[in-house]
Design a protein around this motif. Sequence first.
Motif, PDB file in Angstrom:
ATOM      1  N   ILE A   7     -10.530  18.269   0.134  1.00 52.27           N
ATOM      2  CA  ILE A   7     -10.742  16.996  -0.555  1.00 52.27           C
ATOM      3  C   ILE A   7      -9.600  16.035  -0.209  1.00 52.27           C
ATOM      4  O   ILE A   7      -8.427  16.377  -0.348  1.00 52.27           O
ATOM      5  CB  ILE A   7     -10.810  17.218  -2.080  1.00 52.27           C
ATOM      6  N   GLY A   8      -9.969  14.857   0.236  1.00 52.44           N
ATOM      7  CA  GLY A   8      -8.980  13.855   0.621  1.00 52.44           C
ATOM      8  C   GLY A   8      -8.880  13.662   2.123  1.00 52.44           C
ATOM      9  O   GLY A   8      -8.346  12.655   2.583  1.00 52.44           O
ATOM     10  N   PHE A   9      -9.401  14.612   2.901  1.00 48.34           N
ATOM     11  CA  PHE A   9      -9.376  14.515   4.367  1.00 48.34           C
ATOM     12  C   PHE A   9     -10.626  13.782   4.823  1.00 48.34           C
ATOM     13  O   PHE A   9     -11.751  14.203   4.533  1.00 48.34           O
ATOM     14  CB  PHE A   9      -9.305  15.903   4.990  1.00 48.34           C
ATOM     15  N   THR A  10     -10.440  12.631   5.508  1.00 48.07           N
ATOM     16  CA  THR A  10     -11.578  11.809   5.903  1.00 48.07           C
ATOM     17  C   THR A  10     -11.464  11.396   7.362  1.00 48.07           C
ATOM     18  O   THR A  10     -10.374  11.356   7.945  1.00 48.07           O
ATOM     19  CB  THR A  10     -11.669  10.525   5.044  1.00 48.07           C
TER      20      THR A  10
ATOM     21  N   ARG B  24      -5.626   6.361  -6.348  1.00 44.59           N
ATOM     22  CA  ARG B  24      -6.723   5.406  -6.514  1.00 44.59           C
ATOM     23  C   ARG B  24      -6.754   4.461  -5.325  1.00 44.59           C
ATOM     24  O   ARG B  24      -5.955   3.540  -5.214  1.00 44.59           O
ATOM     25  CB  ARG B  24      -6.538   4.617  -7.816  1.00 44.59           C
ATOM     26  N   ASN B  25      -7.669   4.715  -4.424  1.00 39.51           N
ATOM     27  CA  ASN B  25      -7.853   3.871  -3.232  1.00 39.51           C
ATOM     28  C   ASN B  25      -6.600   3.793  -2.363  1.00 39.51           C
ATOM     29  O   ASN B  25      -6.315   2.757  -1.766  1.00 39.51           O
ATOM     30  CB  ASN B  25      -8.296   2.458  -3.632  1.00 39.51           C
ATOM     31  N   ARG B  26      -5.841   4.874  -2.293  1.00 41.19           N
ATOM     32  CA  ARG B  26      -4.681   4.916  -1.410  1.00 41.19           C
ATOM     33  C   ARG B  26      -4.975   5.881  -0.265  1.00 41.19           C
ATOM     34  O   ARG B  26      -5.589   6.933  -0.461  1.00 41.19           O
ATOM     35  CB  ARG B  26      -3.431   5.361  -2.166  1.00 41.19           C
ATOM     36  N   ARG B  27      -4.520   5.500   0.920  1.00 41.54           N
ATOM     37  CA  ARG B  27      -4.766   6.348   2.086  1.00 41.54           C
ATOM     38  C   ARG B  27      -3.630   6.183   3.075  1.00 41.54           C
ATOM     39  O   ARG B  27      -2.942   5.159   3.086  1.00 41.54           O
ATOM     40  CB  ARG B  27      -6.098   6.012   2.750  1.00 41.54           C
ATOM     41  N   VAL B  28      -3.447   7.204   3.907  1.00 40.79           N
ATOM     42  CA  VAL B  28      -2.418   7.204   4.932  1.00 40.79           C
ATOM     43  C   VAL B  28      -3.062   7.636   6.242  1.00 40.79           C
ATOM     44  O   VAL B  28      -3.783   8.647   6.291  1.00 40.79           O
ATOM     45  CB  VAL B  28      -1.264   8.160   4.565  1.00 40.79           C
ATOM     46  N   ALA B  29      -2.813   6.877   7.303  1.00 41.41           N
ATOM     47  CA  ALA B  29      -3.353   7.229   8.611  1.00 41.41           C
ATOM     48  C   ALA B  29      -2.622   8.443   9.165  1.00 41.41           C
ATOM     49  O   ALA B  29      -1.389   8.502   9.143  1.00 41.41           O
ATOM     50  CB  ALA B  29      -3.228   6.045   9.566  1.00 41.41           C
ATOM     51  N   ILE B  30      -3.388   9.407   9.681  1.00 36.40           N
ATOM     52  CA  ILE B  30      -2.812  10.641  10.218  1.00 36.40           C
ATOM     53  C   ILE B  30      -2.803  10.626  11.743  1.00 36.40           C
ATOM     54  O   ILE B  30      -1.847  11.076  12.374  1.00 36.40           O
ATOM     55  CB  ILE B  30      -3.596  11.868   9.705  1.00 36.40           C
ATOM     56  N   GLY B  31      -3.829  10.087  12.339  1.00 38.79           N
ATOM     57  CA  GLY B  31      -3.918  10.030  13.797  1.00 38.79           C
ATOM     58  C   GLY B  31      -5.330   9.703  14.230  1.00 38.79           C
ATOM     59  O   GLY B  31      -6.265   9.679  13.418  1.00 38.79           O
ATOM     60  N   GLN B  32      -5.494   9.434  15.519  1.00 36.47           N
ATOM     61  CA  GLN B  32      -6.803   9.098  16.058  1.00 36.47           C
ATOM     62  C   GLN B  32      -7.479  10.324  16.654  1.00 36.47           C
ATOM     63  O   GLN B  32      -6.817  11.201  17.222  1.00 36.47           O
ATOM     64  CB  GLN B  32      -6.685   8.008  17.118  1.00 36.47           C
ATOM     65  N   ALA B  33      -8.797  10.353  16.502  1.00 40.60           N
ATOM     66  CA  ALA B  33      -9.577  11.421  17.136  1.00 40.60           C
ATOM     67  C   ALA B  33      -9.437  11.294  18.648  1.00 40.60           C
ATOM     68  O   ALA B  33      -9.545  10.203  19.206  1.00 40.60           O
ATOM     69  CB  ALA B  33     -11.039  11.312  16.720  1.00 40.60           C
ATOM     70  N   GLY B  34      -9.201  12.413  19.299  1.00 37.59           N
ATOM     71  CA  GLY B  34      -8.943  12.413  20.729  1.00 37.59           C
ATOM     72  C   GLY B  34      -7.469  12.537  21.036  1.00 37.59           C
ATOM     73  O   GLY B  34      -7.093  13.059  22.092  1.00 37.59           O
ATOM     74  N   MET B  35      -6.621  12.069  20.108  1.00 36.87           N
ATOM     75  CA  MET B  35      -5.177  12.204  20.259  1.00 36.87           C
ATOM     76  C   MET B  35      -4.689  13.506  19.625  1.00 36.87           C
ATOM     77  O   MET B  35      -3.760  14.145  20.137  1.00 36.87           O
ATOM     78  CB  MET B  35      -4.459  11.005  19.624  1.00 36.87           C
TER      79      MET B  35
ATOM     80  N   ALA C 238       4.170  -0.886   1.571  1.00 36.09           N
ATOM     81  CA  ALA C 238       2.910  -0.776   0.832  1.00 36.09           C
ATOM     82  C   ALA C 238       2.920   0.374  -0.168  1.00 36.09           C
ATOM     83  O   ALA C 238       2.439   0.231  -1.295  1.00 36.09           O
ATOM     84  CB  ALA C 238       1.750  -0.614   1.815  1.00 36.09           C
ATOM     85  N   ASP C 239       3.474   1.508   0.230  1.00 40.46           N
ATOM     86  CA  ASP C 239       3.368   2.710  -0.597  1.00 40.46           C
ATOM     87  C   ASP C 239       4.487   2.868  -1.611  1.00 40.46           C
ATOM     88  O   ASP C 239       4.298   3.484  -2.659  1.00 40.46           O
ATOM     89  CB  ASP C 239       3.332   3.958   0.300  1.00 40.46           C
ATOM     90  N   THR C 240       5.673   2.336  -1.311  1.00 44.78           N
ATOM     91  CA  THR C 240       6.827   2.587  -2.181  1.00 44.78           C
ATOM     92  C   THR C 240       7.465   1.302  -2.696  1.00 44.78           C
ATOM     93  O   THR C 240       7.635   1.119  -3.902  1.00 44.78           O
ATOM     94  CB  THR C 240       7.887   3.416  -1.426  1.00 44.78           C
ATOM     95  N   TYR C 241       7.831   0.411  -1.786  1.00 44.65           N
ATOM     96  CA  TYR C 241       8.630  -0.753  -2.188  1.00 44.65           C
ATOM     97  C   TYR C 241       7.850  -1.707  -3.085  1.00 44.65           C
ATOM     98  O   TYR C 241       8.414  -2.255  -4.045  1.00 44.65           O
ATOM     99  CB  TYR C 241       9.118  -1.492  -0.944  1.00 44.65           C
ATOM    100  N   THR C 242       6.556  -1.918  -2.801  1.00 40.71           N
ATOM    101  CA  THR C 242       5.770  -2.852  -3.606  1.00 40.71           C
ATOM    102  C   THR C 242       5.730  -2.424  -5.066  1.00 40.71           C
ATOM    103  O   THR C 242       5.894  -3.247  -5.974  1.00 40.71           O
ATOM    104  CB  THR C 242       4.344  -2.966  -3.044  1.00 40.71           C
ATOM    105  N   THR C 243       5.522  -1.145  -5.292  1.00 37.80           N
ATOM    106  CA  THR C 243       5.495  -0.641  -6.666  1.00 37.80           C
ATOM    107  C   THR C 243       6.838  -0.851  -7.354  1.00 37.80           C
ATOM    108  O   THR C 243       6.911  -1.283  -8.509  1.00 37.80           O
ATOM    109  CB  THR C 243       5.129   0.849  -6.679  1.00 37.80           C
ATOM    110  N   TRP C 244       7.921  -0.553  -6.627  1.00 37.34           N
ATOM    111  CA  TRP C 244       9.254  -0.678  -7.212  1.00 37.34           C
ATOM    112  C   TRP C 244       9.600  -2.135  -7.520  1.00 37.34           C
ATOM    113  O   TRP C 244      10.098  -2.437  -8.607  1.00 37.34           O
ATOM    114  CB  TRP C 244      10.289  -0.099  -6.245  1.00 37.34           C
ATOM    115  N   VAL C 245       9.334  -3.040  -6.585  1.00 39.01           N
ATOM    116  CA  VAL C 245       9.743  -4.434  -6.775  1.00 39.01           C
ATOM    117  C   VAL C 245       8.915  -5.100  -7.873  1.00 39.01           C
ATOM    118  O   VAL C 245       9.414  -5.942  -8.619  1.00 39.01           O
ATOM    119  CB  VAL C 245       9.651  -5.222  -5.444  1.00 39.01           C
ATOM    120  N   ASN C 246       7.646  -4.716  -8.017  1.00 39.06           N
ATOM    121  CA  ASN C 246       6.827  -5.278  -9.091  1.00 39.06           C
ATOM    122  C   ASN C 246       7.301  -4.809 -10.454  1.00 39.06           C
ATOM    123  O   ASN C 246       7.187  -5.534 -11.446  1.00 39.06           O
ATOM    124  CB  ASN C 246       5.354  -4.903  -8.900  1.00 39.06           C
TER     125      ASN C 246
END
Length: 436
Positions: free
Chosen positions: A30-33, A50-61, A101-109
């Motif tokens: 669950i979570g792997f897309t 909630r609607n957060r995602r991190v790019a892991i790599g491209q198919a073929g690479m 996007a993942d860390t600083y935005t939350t902290w500064v807000n």
Amino acid sequence: MRAIIGPNLLSRKVAQPTKKPFEIYDSRLIGFTLRVQPSGVRSYYARFGRNRRVAIGQAGMIEPDEARERCQKVLGNVAHGRHPLHGLGGTDGITLGMFIADTYTTWVNATRSRTAADTLQKLYRHFRTWYPEPLTAITVERVEAWKARRLNEGRSPSTVLRDLFTLSSVLRRAVKAGELTENPVRRVDKPRVDRRGKVRFLDQAEESRLQNALMERDFEMQNRRTCGNNRRQTRHEPVLPPLTHFGDHLTPAVLLSMNTGLRRGEVVKLRWGSVDFNRRLLTVEGRNAKNRQTRHVPLNDEAVSVLRRWREQSGTGARVFDVATGFQTAWEKVLKRARITNFRWHDLRHHFASRLVQHGVPLNTVRDLLGHSSVGMSLRYAHLAPDQRREAVAKLNEKPVLALSMRLKWEGVSAAGCYSTTKMASRPQEHFGLRL
């Protein structure tokens, strides 16, 4: 769609590009897309929260099984409160954009709510081309090159310095989060800024013109209100409250700023509960102050009089000035009316401090009234202190006793013709007119 993401799926028609992007969710983890773009690019992502995602790599690479293992590590990092990409190929895998996007935005807000939007916009405006690059790619040399380019474009040193501090704030958080070993901005040579530049304040003539312009404006607004109420009475319509003292909030706000040194934001957010008429004291609450520190400002006679009359006219609302956008439009018009140029609302604060220093108030007291964190910020007013520097330089006009006695003895007489060097050497006191 759910399916086992693997080599077989990648070769099937269901995983081929369409007119719109779509995602396939792994049925094993669950979570792997797998996200398929219309351009044909297929990328692996780890979804969490909630609607957060991190790019892991491209198919073929990378292979699907390797991508699934990386996704497991990402989800494990999130579960343990670490950065999603912590430990994945070192910190090189974490880009500046990801960290913001993942860390600083939350902290500064959460911690800088008043300036968070402006900070994030400034980061995007100046450093968005660095977003796809790893944090470790931001080196001292690269920041130095950026600084030099900005200065060569004609930006002022103070502007470039503020932008550097904005970037430094992000990298400092990255160091604390363990994503960087050091903040490279700390080793960058900062632009030299004149912190004691010319201070703009009103002279006596300008202050008189400003007060006259405010009085004339109030008088005109009061006349319009009176005429309007007369027309309403003839039409048997409800009349508006009379303007007993001021035309609106502008005059009391200006006079209060001139006599307390409050910032515009502090004036706008001021509440009647923070005004103590009995003790003649105004309190700037920490949540409304620039440095988040509460301070207490004594009120002089004019400030007390203005606040009493304004409260009598404005009613008993919670806020002293019930405005949302400030006073910019009306302020610019009254400045034009008073024939005052190159003067901002913030310069009322400088005017307050300058008058104090000119009347001999110590700089540390001025610092306390303005809410400065250090006396160094108040040194810009030091040159206005009365006669201190002039008296210091005037001391050089006093002639030493030795110099005067030598001039009286030698004046109009040729030293070579009247005195021998041997006699002068044997009886120096007599020749110089001194008794030892």
